[in-house]
Enzyme design. Structure first.
Site, PDB file in Angstrom:
ATOM      1  CG  HIS A  63      -1.872  -1.114   1.260  1.00 27.56           C
ATOM      2  ND1 HIS A  63      -2.385  -1.628   2.432  1.00 27.56           N
ATOM      3  CD2 HIS A  63      -2.419  -1.845   0.263  1.00 27.56           C
ATOM      4  CE1 HIS A  63      -3.230  -2.622   2.145  1.00 27.56           C
ATOM      5  NE2 HIS A  63      -3.263  -2.770   0.838  1.00 27.56           N
ATOM      6  CE  LYS A  73       1.056   4.281   5.143  1.00 23.40           C
ATOM      7  NZ  LYS A  73       0.660   3.067   4.405  1.00 23.40           N
ATOM      8  CE1 TYR A 133       0.113   0.010   8.342  1.00 24.12           C
ATOM      9  CE2 TYR A 133      -1.650  -0.613   9.841  1.00 24.12           C
ATOM     10  CZ  TYR A 133      -0.824  -0.908   8.768  1.00 24.12           C
ATOM     11  OH  TYR A 133      -0.936  -2.115   8.140  1.00 24.12           O
ATOM     12  CG  ASP A 170      -4.166  -5.564  -0.840  1.00 20.57           C
ATOM     13  OD1 ASP A 170      -4.256  -4.386  -1.238  1.00 20.57           O
ATOM     14  OD2 ASP A 170      -3.935  -5.866   0.342  1.00 20.57           O
TER      15      ASP A 170
END
Length: 200
Positions: A63, A73, A133, A170
């Protein structure tokens, strides 16, 4: 706190001391002084903290966020165990297409800094593995894209012995070459400018 520079430009791994006794453990996955020492500044202003739980065999990613707006992140796994991947998706980067793999888990509380434009994926190695995250911006669905972690040209080392579970998004994700051909990948210089602006 141990700090490791990874083979993807700008990506770092942090392994904190873990204090254990008969009650359990205590650790600090983010510590400002080691991060500032490695990056030259504190972590970006935090705009979003999210987490997920994944069953064994769940493969999430690769991602990334369109840039601009871009998103950095700081990722760690406080419970369970995951095989984590970072992939440099920044066209023009000196490490474009390079990946790094690391095992993250509640026993080590190792954390990864994921620069703007670097893709993230993980395979859950245990049931109820949690990934946290800490992010520089909030989630905007239309800005979130994916590249296939099973792209043979990338050659990510996915451990054997798992019946992989993936989302429809995905599963349908393009290869790295297809994403580049379609103009879906971020430019390295743009990513660096966006990342520098996170602290302004």
């Amino acid at each position: 706190m141990q700090v490791q520079t990874l083979g993807i430009e700008g990506a770092l791994a942090f392994t904190p001391p873990v204090h254990r006794d008969d009650r359990g453990l205590f650790t600090s996955p983010y510590q400002d002084a080691p991060f500032t020492g490695a990056r030259g500044r504190s972590l970006f202003p935090v705009r979003d903290i999210s987490h997920n739980l994944s069953a064994r065999g769940v493969l999430r990613g690769i991602h990334y966020t369109t840039t601009p707006p871009g998103r950095a992140k700081y990722v760690y796994c406080p419970y369970g165990r995951v095989h984590d991947y970072l992939v440099d998706l920044r066209v023009g980067s000196p490490t474009f297409g390079r990946w790094e793999a690391a095992e993250l888990g509640g026993d080590t509380c190792r954390a990864l800094y994921v620069p703007v434009g670097v893709g993230h994926a993980f395979l859950s190695l245990e049931d109820d593995s949690m990934v946290v995250y800490v992010m520089s911006s909030g989630y905007v669905p239309e800005n979130e894209l994916a590249v296939s972690p099973l792209d043979p040209a990338l050659g990510l080392p996915v451990p054997d012995g798992h019946d992989l579970t993936r989302s429809e998004r995905d599963t349908a994700a393009p290869t790295l070459a297809e994403a580049r051909e379609r103009g879906l990948l971020p430019e390295y210089d743009t990513c660096r400018k966006v990342e520098a602006a996170l602290w302004q």
